[in-house]
Design a protein around this motif. Structure first.
Motif, PDB file in Angstrom:
ATOM      1  N   LYS A  31       0.868  -1.199   0.140  1.00 30.01           N
ATOM      2  CA  LYS A  31      -0.040   0.017  -0.180  1.00 30.01           C
ATOM      3  C   LYS A  31       0.867   1.108   0.115  1.00 30.01           C
ATOM      4  O   LYS A  31       1.855   1.560   0.679  1.00 30.01           O
ATOM      5  CB  LYS A  31      -0.901   0.051   1.200  1.00 30.01           C
ATOM      6  N   MET A  35      -1.518   6.343   2.169  1.00 32.84           N
ATOM      7  CA  MET A  35      -2.713   6.020   2.347  1.00 32.84           C
ATOM      8  C   MET A  35      -2.861   5.579   3.632  1.00 32.84           C
ATOM      9  O   MET A  35      -4.210   5.483   4.244  1.00 32.84           O
ATOM     10  CB  MET A  35      -2.894   4.494   1.468  1.00 32.84           C
ATOM     11  N   TYR A  36      -1.993   5.123   4.594  1.00 33.45           N
ATOM     12  CA  TYR A  36      -1.941   4.574   5.985  1.00 33.45           C
ATOM     13  C   TYR A  36      -2.854   6.000   6.683  1.00 33.45           C
ATOM     14  O   TYR A  36      -3.614   5.869   7.566  1.00 33.45           O
ATOM     15  CB  TYR A  36      -0.921   4.353   6.620  1.00 33.45           C
ATOM     16  N   GLU A  39      -6.333   6.596   5.484  1.00 36.57           N
ATOM     17  CA  GLU A  39      -7.266   5.540   5.698  1.00 36.57           C
ATOM     18  C   GLU A  39      -7.626   5.769   7.504  1.00 36.57           C
ATOM     19  O   GLU A  39      -8.892   5.712   7.791  1.00 36.57           O
ATOM     20  CB  GLU A  39      -6.904   4.138   5.661  1.00 36.57           C
ATOM     21  N   GLN A  40      -6.937   6.327   8.232  1.00 37.96           N
ATOM     22  CA  GLN A  40      -6.971   6.217   9.535  1.00 37.96           C
ATOM     23  C   GLN A  40      -7.785   7.754   9.776  1.00 37.96           C
ATOM     24  O   GLN A  40      -8.908   7.513  10.550  1.00 37.96           O
ATOM     25  CB  GLN A  40      -5.545   6.613  10.268  1.00 37.96           C
ATOM     26  N   SER A  43     -11.675   7.411   8.918  1.00 31.78           N
ATOM     27  CA  SER A  43     -12.260   6.591   9.736  1.00 31.78           C
ATOM     28  C   SER A  43     -12.750   7.360  11.046  1.00 31.78           C
ATOM     29  O   SER A  43     -13.746   6.724  11.692  1.00 31.78           O
ATOM     30  CB  SER A  43     -11.261   5.470  10.241  1.00 31.78           C
ATOM     31  N   LEU A  67     -10.366   3.037  -1.847  1.00 34.91           N
ATOM     32  CA  LEU A  67     -11.324   3.219  -0.556  1.00 34.91           C
ATOM     33  C   LEU A  67     -12.399   2.708  -0.762  1.00 34.91           C
ATOM     34  O   LEU A  67     -13.194   2.983  -2.026  1.00 34.91           O
ATOM     35  CB  LEU A  67     -11.237   4.567  -0.012  1.00 34.91           C
TER      36      LEU A  67
END
Length: 363
Positions: A31, A35-36, A39-40, A43, A67
């Protein structure tokens, strides 16, 4: 909680990393690095929008298409400098966002507690940023490369991200910045101080706050992110360790997003029915009994010992066959305050358990 928008400048080249690929696109466990963080952030229910200032809008949107719900993410073209990228991102940040967070796409691991704490400080003071103590002495050279001055290290701090601001204040500061600041500036806290007379609240950051900057950071990042997917417990059986062990366990838990087992006790089912990864703080005298009662089929258990003499360490080495057979490793950590070192070592063990079976390590 105030309505929050996040600005992620992701248009850099990653020159210090020495990679042919821009840092934000480097693959970590299949990945892209950026993106980490994305994505967090999406959320979190309290984050309304994430604005990415990208070097290539089409490439960024391609990755974001994976996503489940990309509706929170806006992509805009970044600039040739950090301040220019942030300025462009602020122009598309929705007006409904009361707080604007500026983060770094190369810093993939920050706990939600840290994020929320900054938002609350920014809502009260107008601006807030994380800091860490300097670890090296800073010197100033003269024009000929000779020592001119040395800073008193204890009087200064490293400025880190994320940083949070009143969105109105941050936008005002960027509207007033000079061309020199736009090209060479990097510090948002300084910008709001100069142009809006807002002194940011400096918040001590966690000891495991780091970002990907140089090549070795990639290995730490991969090991740490891999460990996040593990079924893991942190157990404190060192009753005499007191606050020192408790703080070290909390630092591991916070740094790697793991849950500490509540009110652990030393009993057979705790050892035999554990998760696939287990970190156990325990005194030396409990090690042999733990090994005798413990059989593991996969994963690894890491025993962390706080105190041991030279002779006792030699005894531990004599148990290495039992450690290897039972898929265990031992860390001798006389200074549990070195939580960054401990976290990085544990992350490596969790990532590559087969390489550490039977190992006795010192941190």
């Amino acid at each position: 909680m105030s309505r929050v928008g996040v600005v992620l400048p992701a248009a850099g080249s990653g020159e210090r990393l020495g990679s042919a690929v821009p840092k934000q696109y480097i693959q970590i466990l299949g990945k892209p690095l950026f993106m980490y963080a994305v994505e967090q952030l999406i959320s979190f229910s309290w984050v309304k929008t994430v604005v990415l200032a990208a070097d290539d809008v089409a490439t960024m949107r391609h990755f974001l298409s994976s996503l489940d719900d990309p509706s929170k993410v806006v992509v805009t073209l970044g600039g040739t400098s950090r301040h220019e990228s942030i300025s462009r991102a602020l122009k598309v940040l929705p007006d409904e966002c009361e707080i604007a967070i500026v983060h770094d796409a190369a810093r993939p691991i920050v706990s939600e507690q840290v994020w929320k704490g900054l938002v609350l400080e920014a809502a009260e003071h107008g601006a807030a940023g994380l800091t860490r103590p300097l670890v090296s002495t800073v010197v100033q050279p003269d024009l000929n490369g000779f020592l001119h001055a040395t800073l008193v290290r204890k009087n200064f701090l490293n400025s880190e991200t994320p940083q949070a601001f009143s969105a109105a204040i941050l936008k005002a500061a960027y509207s007033k910045m000079s061309d020199e600041e736009r090209i060479n500036g990097t510090e948002c806290l300084d910008l709001v101080h100069r142009h809006c007379n807002v002194r940011a609240k400096l918040v001590p950051g966690p000891s495991d706050l780091w970002k990907v900057t140089i090549p070795r950071d990639l290995h730490v990042c991969e090991g740490t992110l891999s460990a996040l997917d593990c079924d893991l417990e942190i157990v404190n059986l060192d009753c005499e360790g007191g606050e020192e062990v408790s703080q070290a366990a909390k630092a591991l838990s916070a740094g790697l997003f793991w849950k500490t087992k509540s009110e652990p006790t030393f009993r057979e089912d705790l050892i035999n029915t554990c998760s696939s990864r287990q970190i156990i703080f325990l005194p030396l005298e409990m090690l042999n009994s733990a090994l005798k009662s413990y059989q593991r089929q996969s994963g690894i258990t890491v025993f962390i010992l706080r105190q041991a003499s030279r002779g006792e360490i030699a005894t531990i080495f004599n148990t290495s066959d039992a450690l290897k057979e039972n898929k265990c490793a031992v860390i001798f950590a006389p200074n549990l305050g070195q939580t960054v070192c401990l976290t990085q070592l544990v992350a490596s063990i969790i990532k590559y358990p087969n390489a550490f079976y039977g190992q006795v390590l010192k941190c």
